[in-house]
Design an enzyme around this catalytic site. Structure first.
Site, PDB file in Angstrom:
ATOM      1  CG  HIS A  32      -1.262   1.002  -4.359  1.00  0.00           C
ATOM      2  ND1 HIS A  32      -1.377   0.937  -5.727  1.00  0.00           N
ATOM      3  CD2 HIS A  32      -1.594  -0.225  -3.885  1.00  0.00           C
ATOM      4  CE1 HIS A  32      -1.771  -0.298  -6.073  1.00  0.00           C
ATOM      5  NE2 HIS A  32      -1.896  -1.022  -4.975  1.00  0.00           N
TER       6      HIS A  32
ATOM      7  CD  GLU B 291      -2.666  -1.529   0.002  1.00  0.00           C
ATOM      8  OE1 GLU B 291      -2.880  -0.594  -0.806  1.00  0.00           O
ATOM      9  OE2 GLU B 291      -3.041  -2.705  -0.210  1.00  0.00           O
TER      10      GLU B 291
END
Lengths: 489, 489
Positions: B269, B266
């Site tokens: 991202h 994550e």
């Protein structure tokens, strides 16, 4: 049919406000600092769109169709409230609404920093902008013959004007300073004893306090499946939407009073929200009656219930379990601590006797700011002077003075006085409940409040609701009687 | 001038989406359960209003005025993207958009419960509704001569169709199962050694894991002043708006791999989001290139960087400090553990070799669902059969099978294949960066990615961006070479 279409439109409008409420809650509880600028823009757009929807010709048309239908008393009241909102919103141009949303969002962020750094000058230009915009708004909202400040007051108690509030505060000013002095003298020995009790100064670790606060909130009926408790600089309660009424508190590791009574206060607000009529959620009739009534609920649970011996008799062993520093503290010393009356600097942590003097200071200052009788640059010295006169003490820095409250940065001028009316009503509701024998059991008390105060939503205005629930007009008498009984009885 | 008006309109539209993103983030991380129903309604209203704005004649007019002005290449690209969004949105009626928003919001909530209770039947009717609505939407979006599934795919990679994806997956299917088997055999002895290492099974207390995850994210360049890390059932990253890009992870107290690699994933991202061109935020050109490129960034940091020895050489003592159970674990055993290849049931925790087989299963099943070749009621058995065929193992319950991913409940059909393209691109970007000598230093690698991948925003489509950054067309070759080198080298 037309009525249903109107309700659907109103509920949809409230969805935009629900989003804004979450954005605000998040901003106060956990947003990363880097998001400030964009967050202010998002809130400004939502405020603008809400204003558009709230003033649109389409809404007026829906309202007029609905008014032409046969109706029930509840529906007539609903339509009356919709019309009032519409008329109010139509007075304020979208552009001013957006400028206000943006200015207050930024000002709140700067305030939070300025408060930490005790630096009023950092905050001053932002507050100046907010005051200027609110003055503009107040002038647009002013009732016929009224001032800009009357206009701002009407947002909170539509039927009360500056003069009404002034005479209320003058009545309290005649009684409270004397009462506070008398109690302060009486408590001399208790104060000395408590000063020697180390256990009352902690340490109270954050996790233990949070857990205790959760358990206290739950024990008075707050439903955590429809809410949550977080930390924020200034405790608040916020209903995002139906089924989600949140509260916050703050932690001082050396003083348990701070978190516990902030929690009970916000829990009182949230209990009101959780008791509003579910099926009318998102419509004016399904909303709360007024900020004054809201405050009556928070103060009732915080003070009338929360500072009583009966409340702690059932909870003291739990508090001791959660916070080992309390192990050798007697319950009587804790409740005596919770009922200490003394001149202090921070409103939200002040005792229930001097509290309304704090409000009085704010009422007079904000009125002077809006009327243009006081420049923002002069506010800190005016604040300190007023505290000297009213409470006999002066802040040593602006962080514990003029910067302590979020309200002005948020544009909430005219809000403070409702705290005082709320205090008066808390005692009046509690007295009525006691007369009906339901204050011995908290579930019974909550049931009574649900029926008399929460379930009606906004069916009545403040004074009518109070009359129906208590049989009497709102007044200071039950409040003053409560103080005399608790502190001089 | 017309261009600026268009941009202002687009940014305002993005403010509505920002509100929706926060409502969704909150729903996944901390919303009380009682708010579910109202939350779904709020999200549905926002989706409807966004759709209205995105398809309004006013926007088309703004676009046409802007197109009539003299322009720069960047602006021409911006206008092209706006037109594409407009044309896409015009194909889907507002009513379908709102039904989808409501159905997916509810379905996600039911999914979360069904996953916990391992009860697919509870979820089935909600998924059926979502599939039906997505089929409707896909048919409206389908390119000329294409299927409904082509239509849904085009939301994620506008230039790729079912046939393109099929041949990509067929190529991987030819290589990966064999490769996985070979590696699995090679790792036999390591596997045995690791199985005997108690320290790798914790306990790893929640707080220590969270702190370590925060420190790891920060150490690769994630800026916490513009983000935050929370827990959720299914880890995700979400940018609320400029300056606020959040990530979540999940904690398994007996397996550190789960939280650490979800966090690095994550973080990848979020690094992309934090590197997008700030001044274009809220406009199509300022957004990410594609979900495939997004996934290339998460997988690059998770696998190419995060599962390397070099990464842990600098961080192993920190991990040991945060998690005492690791005290007697050698770094080599931890990295060997992080690189274990074995058939497994949970996609997000699978190794980088078998990962794309998990995606392949989903690609074929979702295609069959949308095409109408597979009934939702038959999905669990089809899932289990596919896992048996592709990975040689079968889930013992639906919680570790068909209910493991949030995507379908969220209506994200056509999304899964982009994971695989992202995996291929992660290796291709990393290879190009290595060829330019920047992979030895993580700040240098991030700088390279910022320039080649992040800063362009949506200036180019996936294939063009890859060509410009790496000098080659997107392909599986760098990915397969990476696997061979790391696991068989």
């Amino acid at each position: 049919m037309s009525y249903d279409r109107l309700i659907a439109y109103l509920k949809e409008s409230d969805h935009l406000l629900a989003a804004a409420r979450l954005l605000q809650w998040d901003q106060e509880t956990g947003m990363p600092a880097g998001g400030q600028e964009a967050r202010a823009e998002v809130l400004s757009t939502l405020a603008g769109l809400s204003h558009q929807r709230g003033t649109s010709p389409h809404l007026r048309e829906l309202l007029e169709f609905a008014q032409s239908e046969a109706s029930t008393p509840d529906r007539i009241r609903q339509l009356e409230l919709v019309r009032r909102d519409l008329d109010r919103a139509a007075k304020v141009p979208a552009n001013l609404v957006e400028r206000l949303a943006k200015a207050t969002s930024t000002a709140q962020q700067v305030w939070s920093k300025a408060r930490k750094e005790r630096d009023f000058r950092m905050f001053q230009p932002y507050l100046e902008e907010v005051v200027g915009l609110k003055r503009e708004e107040g002038a647009l909202l002013a009732p016929s013959g009224g001032s800009a400040y009357d206009g701002l007051l009407s947002d909170y108690e539509p039927l009360m004007r500056t003069a009404d509030w002034s005479s209320l505060f003058e009545e309290l000013e005649r009684e409270l300073p004397t009462l506070a002095r008398e109690i302060h003298e009486r408590q001399g020995r208790v104060r000395e004893r408590l000063a020697g009790l180390e256990g009352l100064r902690g340490p109270f670790p954050r996790e233990g306090q949070l857990q205790l606060c959760r358990e206290l909130a739950q024990s008075v009926g707050y439903d955590f499946s429809r809410g949550r408790l977080d930390l924020s600089a200034h405790p608040f309660s916020e209903t995002i939407h139906s089924g989600d009424s949140r509260i916050t508190t703050r932690i001082d590791e050396s003083d348990l009073v701070s978190s516990v009574f902030a929690t009970l206060h916000e829990t009182g607000h949230a209990l009101y929200e959780q008791g509003l009529p579910e099926d009318l959620s998102g419509t004016p009739l399904g909303g709360f009656c007024s900020m004054s009534v809201h405050e009556s609920q928070s103060r009732l649970w915080e003070n009338l219930v929360g500072r009583s011996d009966a409340f702690w008799q059932e909870r003291w062993s739990l508090a001791q379990e959660r916070l080992p520093a309390l192990a050798r503290v007697r319950m009587e010393d804790w409740t005596a601590r919770a009922r200490l009356v003394r001149p202090s600097l921070i409103r939200t942590e002040s005792d229930e006797v001097t509290y309304n003097l704090h409000v009085l200071v704010r009422f007079r200052l904000e009125r002077a700011l809006v009327d243009g009788d006081l420049a923002v640059s002069e506010l800190p010295s005016a604040w300190n002077e007023a505290y000297g006169n009213m409470l006999g003490i002066v802040p040593s820095h602006d962080g514990e003075g003029v910067l302590q409250d979020v309200h002005w940065s948020a544009g909430m001028f005219g809000y403070f006085p409702t705290y005082t009316l709320g205090n008066l009503l808390s005692a009046q509701f509690f007295r009525a409940a006691a007369d009906q024998g339901v204050t011995g059991s908290l579930p019974a008390l909550l049931t009574w409040l649900r029926e008399k105060v929460h379930a009606p939503g906004h069916l009545l205005e403040t004074a009518d609701l109070a009359r129906r629930a208590t049989g009497r007009n709102p007044s200071a008498s039950d409040f003053l009687a409560h103080l005399r009984e608790r502190y001089l009885g």
